[in-house]
Design a protein around this motif. Structure first.
Motif, PDB file in Angstrom:
ATOM      1  N   UNK A 353      10.413  -5.725 -61.671  1.00  0.00           N
ATOM      2  CA  UNK A 353       9.022  -5.615 -62.116  1.00  0.00           C
ATOM      3  C   UNK A 353       9.040  -4.704 -63.245  1.00  0.00           C
ATOM      4  N   UNK A 354       9.673  -3.595 -63.332  1.00  0.00           N
ATOM      5  CA  UNK A 354       9.300  -2.556 -64.453  1.00  0.00           C
ATOM      6  C   UNK A 354       9.655  -3.328 -65.820  1.00  0.00           C
ATOM      7  N   UNK A 355      10.414  -4.335 -65.989  1.00  0.00           N
ATOM      8  CA  UNK A 355      10.562  -4.932 -67.222  1.00  0.00           C
ATOM      9  C   UNK A 355       9.529  -5.685 -67.813  1.00  0.00           C
ATOM     10  N   UNK A 356       8.351  -5.769 -67.276  1.00  0.00           N
ATOM     11  CA  UNK A 356       7.135  -6.372 -67.738  1.00  0.00           C
ATOM     12  C   UNK A 356       6.429  -5.560 -68.824  1.00  0.00           C
ATOM     13  N   UNK A 357       6.981  -4.251 -68.682  1.00  0.00           N
ATOM     14  CA  UNK A 357       6.132  -3.413 -69.807  1.00  0.00           C
ATOM     15  C   UNK A 357       6.871  -3.629 -71.040  1.00  0.00           C
ATOM     16  N   UNK A 358       7.790  -4.335 -71.203  1.00  0.00           N
ATOM     17  CA  UNK A 358       8.699  -4.514 -72.546  1.00  0.00           C
ATOM     18  C   UNK A 358       7.989  -5.967 -73.240  1.00  0.00           C
ATOM     19  N   UNK A 359       7.079  -6.549 -72.336  1.00  0.00           N
ATOM     20  CA  UNK A 359       6.668  -7.942 -73.110  1.00  0.00           C
ATOM     21  C   UNK A 359       5.052  -7.551 -73.592  1.00  0.00           C
ATOM     22  N   UNK A 372       8.462 -19.809 -69.755  1.00  0.00           N
ATOM     23  CA  UNK A 372       9.768 -19.677 -69.827  1.00  0.00           C
ATOM     24  C   UNK A 372      10.187 -18.439 -70.711  1.00  0.00           C
ATOM     25  N   UNK A 373       9.396 -18.138 -71.534  1.00  0.00           N
ATOM     26  CA  UNK A 373       9.673 -17.215 -72.656  1.00  0.00           C
ATOM     27  C   UNK A 373       8.652 -16.114 -72.667  1.00  0.00           C
ATOM     28  N   UNK A 374       9.271 -14.741 -72.742  1.00  0.00           N
ATOM     29  CA  UNK A 374      10.720 -14.353 -72.905  1.00  0.00           C
ATOM     30  C   UNK A 374      11.343 -14.448 -71.486  1.00  0.00           C
ATOM     31  N   UNK A 375      12.542 -14.689 -71.753  1.00  0.00           N
ATOM     32  CA  UNK A 375      13.307 -14.897 -70.467  1.00  0.00           C
ATOM     33  C   UNK A 375      13.619 -13.726 -69.741  1.00  0.00           C
ATOM     34  N   UNK A 376      14.072 -13.655 -68.589  1.00  0.00           N
ATOM     35  CA  UNK A 376      14.207 -12.436 -68.003  1.00  0.00           C
ATOM     36  C   UNK A 376      15.358 -11.651 -68.621  1.00  0.00           C
ATOM     37  N   UNK A 377      16.324 -12.266 -69.149  1.00  0.00           N
ATOM     38  CA  UNK A 377      17.586 -11.453 -69.749  1.00  0.00           C
ATOM     39  C   UNK A 377      16.927 -10.698 -71.027  1.00  0.00           C
ATOM     40  N   UNK A 378      16.397 -11.586 -71.674  1.00  0.00           N
ATOM     41  CA  UNK A 378      15.494 -11.142 -72.894  1.00  0.00           C
ATOM     42  C   UNK A 378      14.661  -9.591 -72.677  1.00  0.00           C
ATOM     43  N   UNK A 379      14.002  -9.783 -71.775  1.00  0.00           N
ATOM     44  CA  UNK A 379      13.096  -8.561 -71.115  1.00  0.00           C
ATOM     45  C   UNK A 379      14.107  -7.381 -70.873  1.00  0.00           C
ATOM     46  N   UNK A 380      15.183  -7.697 -70.080  1.00  0.00           N
ATOM     47  CA  UNK A 380      16.124  -6.713 -69.567  1.00  0.00           C
ATOM     48  C   UNK A 380      16.696  -6.147 -70.771  1.00  0.00           C
TER      49      UNK A 380
END
Length: 545
Positions: A353-359, A372-380
């Motif tokens: 959930x925390x990765x959303x702050x990097x969007x 589908x973008x950004x992907x989970x890997x991109x946000x991580x």
């Protein structure tokens, strides 16, 4: 690969014309994409407003994020506006414009901002549909942007009276700014975490035996806070009111990657315990004022009284404009974003959930709509980059050297006075010490007097606040207004960055604890757990063991 090695592979090109300088005092760590997109235009609007309102010979400030690191450039005032700005500066200084702005803050901006904060935080993100949540995110972002602008709009009023006081009284007495700023103690209660809600909380908990038993328990801190909220009578109501006031504020920094108070219940509960247990200690500021006044030539003492009165009157605005503007709004935006993050993580769309702050905001809304973008890997990957890159890994300046400041002797008297006061205040905000260190002795700026020996607690960010034990000496890069909820736990403060008007220095004075700021290398030369002596009057930190 270390963060420094990784940063060496990055290009740090100037983001535009002019001389860009890092701001490690406010932004010591890499920023999120959301913040790097939201902050610059709102910041520019606010700084342009205060510059023109006061008739300053600058067009404002612009900030840009290069590989996530904050850089600021000072813009000149438009040449065609200079005559009007001279007139405006004269009016601002002679008419004490800051008093008009303080009234605006107290009577309009602050109460309206608090009402809007409370309205937004009353909404449960988890109860909204995906479409409704996207709309809520946008409302929170728009509010956050407006609060950043508001914070900056009041900058001149927050610093000019203090800078004017330092400039004049320094000329008359040759006393160092650190000693003069000691006369400000008690003028900014919010910097010591004070509020009417906290006073009611302390009084109610001291009188309620059930509350005292909960405070003394070893139960889960989150459960203790919930139980305190649920108490009958004044105690439960006071706890609820206080947590509604501070719970959604960030505990450090300004970016939505920083945790809010309610996300760190252990630190929040320990701060409440310390506040309830604290004794009221009188501080005789009047005696120090009298000592300084005696050193002022007789013909300037009446003006000394006036300058001190204006500086103390406006001093609280320095921190209030952040605490009640963007620090609270940023926490509300974070709360909304994490609501989206939990939903997306549960659906397997992002890893945490925390990765959303990097969007960015648009990316958050698009993900909620099924993109589908950004992907989970991109946000991580964005989150991993941000977690391993700091301002220390990047060049301190970009572009050519800055031009020399205007020659005050060639300016109209009131314009020169305004620009000198502003320069004094900003220098005291950002300037670090340049004194040389010794093997076991670090020299910084004498921010708050007193000598204290204790355990150094090296803290690089809010995730480590849980390691702070009452009586520790905080050693960190810098602090912001958000940090004041936790400061009752500390015995002393040492920072790498910031000057005598940095938040770290202000709160050390308000709490009456020794503080040494701007050491440049405290976090690299003091080991976590080391025994240190902080001499806040001498501006020295000795590593004892």
């Amino acid at each position: 690969m270390t963060s420094a090695e990784a940063s060496a592979e990055l290009r740090f090109d100037p983001p535009g014309p002019g001389s860009y300088k890092q701001d490690p005092v406010h932004f010591p760590r890499a920023a999120t994409r959301y913040w790097a997109e939201t902050h610059p235009p709102a910041f520019a609007r606010g700084t342009a407003d205060f510059a023109s309102t006061y008739g300053m010979l600058l067009g404002g400030l612009q900030t840009a994020y290069v590989n996530g690191i904050a850089y600021i450039v000072t813009l000149p005032a438009p040449e065609e506006e200079v005559p009007q700005r001279f007139q405006r500066a004269e009016e601002a200084m002679t008419g004490k414009l800051w008093r008009e702005q303080l009234r605006e803050w107290d009577e309009i901006c602050k109460p309206e901002s608090i009402a809007r904060h409370r309205e937004l935080q009353s909404i449960d993100p988890d109860a909204l549909s995906d479409e409704e949540l996207a709309g809520y995110l946008t409302r929170c972002r728009d509010h956050h942007s407006a609060m950043i602008t508001q914070h900056m709009r009041f900058t001149a009023s927050a610093v000019v009276p203090t800078g004017d006081f330092l400039a004049h009284v320094g000329d008359w007495t040759d006393l160092p700014p650190a000693e003069l700023l000691g006369l400000m103690r008690g003028a900014s209660p919010v910097s010591a975490g004070a509020s009417a809600e906290l006073e009611r909380l302390i009084a109610a908990l001291r009188q309620d035996t059930s509350a005292q038993a909960l405070l003394a328990s070893d139960d889960d801190p989150g459960d203790v806070l919930a139980a305190l909220r649920d108490l009958d009578g004044d105690a439960g109501a006071a706890v609820s009111d206080y947590l509604d006031l501070v719970g959604n504020r960030l505990l450090d920094g300004f970016d939505i990657c920083e945790p809010t108070a309610l996300e760190m219940p252990d630190a929040l509960l320990r701060a409440i315990r310390t506040a309830v247990d604290a004794s009221d200690e009188a501080d005789d500021v009047d005696a120090r004022v009298a000592e300084v006044r005696d050193k002022v030539p007789a013909e300037h003492r009446e003006q000394f009284d006036e300058l001190l009165g204006e500086a103390r009157l406006l001093y609280r605005l320095r921190d209030e404009r952040g605490v009640f503007s963007d620090i609270w709004a940023s926490g509300i935006m974070r709360r909304a974003a994490l609501g989206a993050g939990r939903r997306l993580a549960a659906a397997g769309r992002i890893h945490e959930p925390e990765h959303i702050v990097d969007a960015t905001l648009d990316e958050m809304c698009a993900l909620l709509a099924g993109a589908a973008s950004p992907s989970a890997d991109e946000l991580a990957a964005r989150a991993a980059y941000r977690a391993t890159h700091t301002a220390k890994d990047a060049p301190p300046t970009l572009g050519p050297p800055p031009p020399p400041p205007p020659d005050d002797s060639k300016l109209p008297p009131m314009v020169a006075r305004l620009m000198r006061a502003t320069g004094m205040a900003l220098g005291a905000l950002f300037g670090s010490s340049e004194a040389e260190h010794e093997e076991h002795l670090l020299r910084g700026l004498a921010a708050s007097p007193g000598v204290y020996e204790g355990t150094a607690r090296l803290v690089s960010g809010p995730a480590e606040f849980g390691r702070i034990v009452k009586g520790d000496v905080l050693v960190t890069v810098s602090t912001t207004e958000a940090f004041n909820i936790l400061l009752p736990l500390l015995g002393g403060i040492v920072t790498d960055s910031g000057g005598l008007l940095s938040h770290s220095a202000i709160v050390a004075r308000e709490y009456g604890i020794p503080g040494v700021v701007g050491t440049r290398e405290g976090t690299t030369r003091i080991a976590d757990g080391a025994r240190v002596r902080v001499d806040g009057a001498a501006g020295e930190v000795t590593v004892l063991a």
